[in-house]
Motif scaffolding. Structure first.
Motif, PDB file in Angstrom:
ATOM      1  N   ALA A  44       0.833  -1.205   0.000  1.00  0.00           N
ATOM      2  CA  ALA A  44       0.000   0.000   0.000  1.00  0.00           C
ATOM      3  C   ALA A  44       0.867   1.254   0.000  1.00  0.00           C
ATOM      4  N   VAL A  45       1.956   1.269   0.780  1.00  0.00           N
ATOM      5  CA  VAL A  45       2.863   2.413   0.821  1.00  0.00           C
ATOM      6  C   VAL A  45       3.503   2.626  -0.546  1.00  0.00           C
ATOM      7  N   LYS A  46       3.885   1.543  -1.194  1.00  0.00           N
ATOM      8  CA  LYS A  46       4.492   1.621  -2.534  1.00  0.00           C
ATOM      9  C   LYS A  46       3.498   2.221  -3.538  1.00  0.00           C
ATOM     10  N   GLU A  47       2.253   1.764  -3.490  1.00  0.00           N
ATOM     11  CA  GLU A  47       1.212   2.282  -4.389  1.00  0.00           C
ATOM     12  C   GLU A  47       0.948   3.763  -4.141  1.00  0.00           C
ATOM     13  N   ILE A  48       0.873   4.159  -2.871  1.00  0.00           N
ATOM     14  CA  ILE A  48       0.632   5.560  -2.517  1.00  0.00           C
ATOM     15  C   ILE A  48       1.789   6.430  -3.013  1.00  0.00           C
ATOM     16  N   LYS A  49       3.016   5.938  -2.825  1.00  0.00           N
ATOM     17  CA  LYS A  49       4.192   6.679  -3.279  1.00  0.00           C
ATOM     18  C   LYS A  49       4.152   6.882  -4.792  1.00  0.00           C
ATOM     19  N   GLU A  50       3.778   5.836  -5.533  1.00  0.00           N
ATOM     20  CA  GLU A  50       3.668   5.929  -6.993  1.00  0.00           C
ATOM     21  C   GLU A  50       2.598   6.935  -7.403  1.00  0.00           C
ATOM     22  N   LYS A  51       1.485   6.938  -6.695  1.00  0.00           N
ATOM     23  CA  LYS A  51       0.406   7.885  -6.998  1.00  0.00           C
ATOM     24  C   LYS A  51       0.855   9.328  -6.769  1.00  0.00           C
ATOM     25  N   PHE A  52       1.588   9.568  -5.689  1.00  0.00           N
ATOM     26  CA  PHE A  52       2.089  10.912  -5.416  1.00  0.00           C
ATOM     27  C   PHE A  52       3.077  11.354  -6.493  1.00  0.00           C
TER      28      PHE A  52
END
Length: 168
Positions: A44-52
């Motif tokens: 989830a952290v990886k996905e959020i980072k990619e979205k940002f």
């Protein structure tokens, strides 16, 4: 026995320890604690980072008091303009953006927070959000990121009043 608007809870789920990607711990002061598995948190952290990283505009909102139906209506309005609206855990967002050193984002990550990610246009997501807020006053803008820089809610509101790229 139903717990806080959850309806009927089957007997086999009362002492449930594993339910898909989440682990349930027993009732704690009348509510259920839902805890994500560590591998799911990292993902989830990886996905959020990619979205940002992918977003041209990020708007943090307080969605307290809105129903799922209202949130779904907002998501449907944002989809055609290549934007998405997600309810995310504050701690996971904080972990995802700590490497980027966005000053003051931790102050915005308190209480119920949902994040609007705009991938192409910066103005249209803000316009759609401002239009939605007119009919749903419970939704509030906390602040956001514009080209990687922190901005407050006033800048987001000013952004929503600008004409779109097509008009410019």
């Amino acid at each position: 026995k139903a717990i806080k608007r959850e309806g009927h809870i089957p007997e086999e789920r009362l002492n449930c320890r594993d339910d898909g990607p989440f682990r349930f711990r027993g009732p704690c002061k009348g509510t259920w604690l839902i805890i994500m598995d560590k591998t799911k948190k990292k993902q989830a952290v990886k996905e959020i980072k990619e979205k940002f990283e992918k977003s041209s505009v990020v708007i943090l909102t307080e969605y307290k008091g809105l129903t799922m139906e209202q949130l779904s209506i907002l998501r449907k309005k944002l989809r055609p303009i290549d934007a998405e609206y997600r309810v995310l855990k504050n701690t996971l967002v904080n972990i995802a953006v700590k490497d980027k050193a966005f000053e003051g984002i931790d102050k915005l990550l308190s209480g119920p927070t949902a994040v609007l990610f705009g991938y192409k246009d910066q103005v249209m997501p803000a316009k759609v959000l401002a239009e939605f807020i007119k009919s749903n006053e419970k939704l509030g803008i906390k602040g956001g990121l514009l080209d990687g820089k922190m901005v407050d809610s006033k800048v987001i509101i000013m952004l929503s009043k600008l004409p779109s790229r097509e008009v410019l």
